[in-house]
Scaffold this motif. Structure first.
Motif, short mmCIF file in Angstrom:
data_model
loop_
_atom_site.label_atom_id
_atom_site.label_comp_id
_atom_site.label_asym_id
_atom_site.label_seq_id
_atom_site.Cartn_x
_atom_site.Cartn_y
_atom_site.Cartn_z
N PRO A 213 0.85 -1.21 0.00
CA PRO A 213 0.00 0.00 0.00
C PRO A 213 0.88 1.25 0.00
O PRO A 213 1.98 1.26 0.53
CB PRO A 213 -0.79 -0.13 1.31
N VAL A 214 0.37 2.30 -0.60
CA VAL A 214 1.11 3.56 -0.65
C VAL A 214 1.00 4.27 0.69
O VAL A 214 -0.10 4.53 1.17
CB VAL A 214 0.55 4.47 -1.77
N PRO A 215 2.14 4.59 1.34
CA PRO A 215 2.07 5.33 2.62
C PRO A 215 1.46 6.70 2.41
O PRO A 215 1.70 7.35 1.39
CB PRO A 215 3.54 5.42 3.04
N PRO A 216 0.67 7.19 3.36
CA PRO A 216 0.10 8.53 3.23
C PRO A 216 1.18 9.60 3.30
O PRO A 216 2.23 9.40 3.92
CB PRO A 216 -0.86 8.62 4.41
N ALA A 217 0.91 10.72 2.68
CA ALA A 217 1.83 11.85 2.77
C ALA A 217 1.84 12.38 4.20
O ALA A 217 0.84 12.29 4.92
CB ALA A 217 1.41 12.95 1.80
N GLY A 218 2.97 12.91 4.62
CA GLY A 218 3.05 13.42 5.99
C GLY A 218 4.32 14.18 6.20
O GLY A 218 5.07 14.47 5.28
N THR A 219 4.60 14.51 7.47
CA THR A 219 5.79 15.26 7.82
C THR A 219 6.66 14.39 8.73
O THR A 219 6.19 13.93 9.76
CB THR A 219 5.42 16.57 8.55
N PRO A 220 7.94 14.15 8.41
CA PRO A 220 8.58 14.61 7.19
C PRO A 220 8.05 13.88 5.96
O PRO A 220 7.34 12.89 6.10
CB PRO A 220 10.05 14.28 7.44
N GLY A 221 8.42 14.37 4.80
CA GLY A 221 7.87 13.85 3.57
C GLY A 221 8.53 12.56 3.10
O GLY A 221 9.19 11.86 3.86
N THR A 222 8.33 12.28 1.82
CA THR A 222 8.79 11.02 1.24
C THR A 222 9.54 11.31 -0.05
O THR A 222 9.14 12.16 -0.84
CB THR A 222 7.59 10.11 0.92
N LEU A 223 10.64 10.59 -0.26
CA LEU A 223 11.36 10.61 -1.52
C LEU A 223 10.95 9.36 -2.30
O LEU A 223 11.27 8.24 -1.90
CB LEU A 223 12.87 10.62 -1.29
N VAL A 224 10.21 9.56 -3.38
CA VAL A 224 9.80 8.44 -4.24
C VAL A 224 10.84 8.30 -5.34
O VAL A 224 11.12 9.26 -6.07
CB VAL A 224 8.41 8.71 -4.85
N VAL A 225 11.43 7.11 -5.47
CA VAL A 225 12.46 6.88 -6.48
C VAL A 225 12.04 5.73 -7.38
O VAL A 225 11.49 4.73 -6.92
CB VAL A 225 13.84 6.61 -5.85
N ALA A 226 12.30 5.87 -8.68
CA ALA A 226 11.89 4.86 -9.65
C ALA A 226 12.90 4.77 -10.77
O ALA A 226 13.65 5.71 -11.04
CB ALA A 226 10.51 5.22 -10.23
N ASN A 227 12.92 3.62 -11.44
CA ASN A 227 13.66 3.51 -12.69
C ASN A 227 12.95 4.33 -13.75
O ASN A 227 11.78 4.70 -13.61
CB ASN A 227 13.79 2.04 -13.11
N HIS A 228 13.65 4.63 -14.84
CA HIS A 228 13.13 5.59 -15.83
C HIS A 228 13.20 4.99 -17.22
O HIS A 228 14.29 4.64 -17.70
CB HIS A 228 13.94 6.88 -15.75
N ILE A 229 12.04 4.87 -17.87
CA ILE A 229 11.95 4.25 -19.19
C ILE A 229 11.33 5.19 -20.22
O ILE A 229 11.76 5.23 -21.37
CB ILE A 229 11.11 2.95 -19.12
N SER A 230 10.33 5.95 -19.82
CA SER A 230 9.50 6.65 -20.79
C SER A 230 8.94 7.95 -20.21
O SER A 230 8.92 8.14 -18.99
CB SER A 230 8.34 5.73 -21.19
N TRP A 231 8.45 8.81 -21.10
CA TRP A 231 7.69 9.98 -20.65
C TRP A 231 6.41 9.54 -19.95
O TRP A 231 5.85 10.28 -19.13
CB TRP A 231 7.37 10.88 -21.83
N LEU A 232 5.93 8.34 -20.24
CA LEU A 232 4.75 7.80 -19.56
C LEU A 232 4.99 7.59 -18.07
O LEU A 232 4.03 7.53 -17.28
CB LEU A 232 4.35 6.45 -20.18
#
Length: 286
Positions: free
Chosen positions: A82-101
């Motif tokens: 499940p996606v953690p809710p936004a909060g303080t302190p925040g979150t750094l979301v990191v992903a691999n990169h393939i496309s503008w999509l």
């Protein structure tokens, strides 16, 4: 070589090809018009987002982003934690990169402030949309700008924002391990006492009419690599029948759990590249 400007061996002629079923040109053209119209609607509506509260604003961003991917004829499948809710302190979301999509795909699941190269600010339609969405633009040609970028990322996360980064620094075709995760954004997460949320992006051909080999191989039609023109990439995407964007949410990692930014970057990179990210648990979003 400037370490802030990584390069991938992927090239449009060898990596960005679709060998499966294709849509008829009139159908593909209709999808292209629908996708561009949806993007334009986002540009026109973005200035009104500040009028809404945070929760409603996030719901609107998610719905628009999901609709953007679907408008171009691409299915969406999300698996994992499940996606953690936004909060303080925040979150750094990191992903691999393939496309503008990747950008609307991530925003459909974990919307946040994107870190993007400065050139995107000048793109038609997508540039103004990114600016209105709070994108943090970075000048990749100036290494001296890197400390200021790290401070800006840390400040955003201290304020409770999610920040979305593609730490490979460039797009890869989705075949093989991909690029090394640069450590700069992870320093910002450490400075902010934030949590790192790794997500894995992939593109597949799905559907009962897809050949078994197509279902298990990365879909080259989605790859946006090298000097590939954006119009050519858009046309490949809308022509590819059965193209599905997959996003796998991995367990979050507290930035304080690792001794330094390089160790944190390696931990996130291993998680994103691991085979466990490519399994097919029950989908939570279609």
């Amino acid at each position: 070589m400037n370490p802030w400007l990584p390069t991938a061996p992927c090239a449009p002629g060898t990596c960005a090809a679709h060998t499966g079923r294709t849509r008829l040109p009139p159908v593909a053209a209709a999808l292209l018009l629908a996708g561009c119209a949806w993007a334009l609607a986002g540009v026109l509506g973005a200035p009104f987002l500040p009028l809404f509260g945070p929760a409603r604003r996030e719901r609107l961003i998610r719905r628009w982003s999901y609709g953007a991917v679907r408008a171009f004829g691409v299915r969406v499948r999300v698996t994992g934690d499940p996606v953690p809710p936004a909060g303080t302190p925040g979150t750094l979301v990191v992903a691999n990169h393939i496309s503008w999509l990747d950008i609307p795909l991530v925003a459909a699941v974990v919307p946040g402030r994107m870190l993007a190269k400065r050139e995107i600010r000048r793109w038609p339609v997508l540039g103004p949309l990114a600016a209105h969405g709070g994108t943090l633009f970075v000048d990749r040609d100036r290494l001296r700008a890197l400390p200021a970028t790290v401070r800006a990322l840390a400040a955003a996360m201290r304020g409770g924002s999610r920040v979305v980064v593609f730490p490979e620094g460039t797009t890869w075709c989705g075949r093989g391990p991909g690029g090394r995760f640069g450590p700069a954004a992870f320093q910002a997460a450490i400075d902010a006492g934030a949590t790192v949320l790794p997500v894995r992006i992939g593109y597949r051909v799905t559907g009962h009419r897809a050949a078994p080999a197509e279902r298990h191989a990365p879909a080259g039609a989605a790859a946006f690599v090298g000097d590939d023109p954006l119009p050519a990439s858009l046309w490949r995407v809308v022509r590819a029948a059965g193209l599905t964007a997959e996003l796998h949410v991995l367990p979050p990692v507290p930035a304080a759990a690792l001794p330094d930014r390089r160790a944190l970057a390696r931990r996130a990179q291993r998680a994103v590249a691991s085979e466990s990210a490519n399994r097919s648990p029950e989908s939570v979003h279609h």
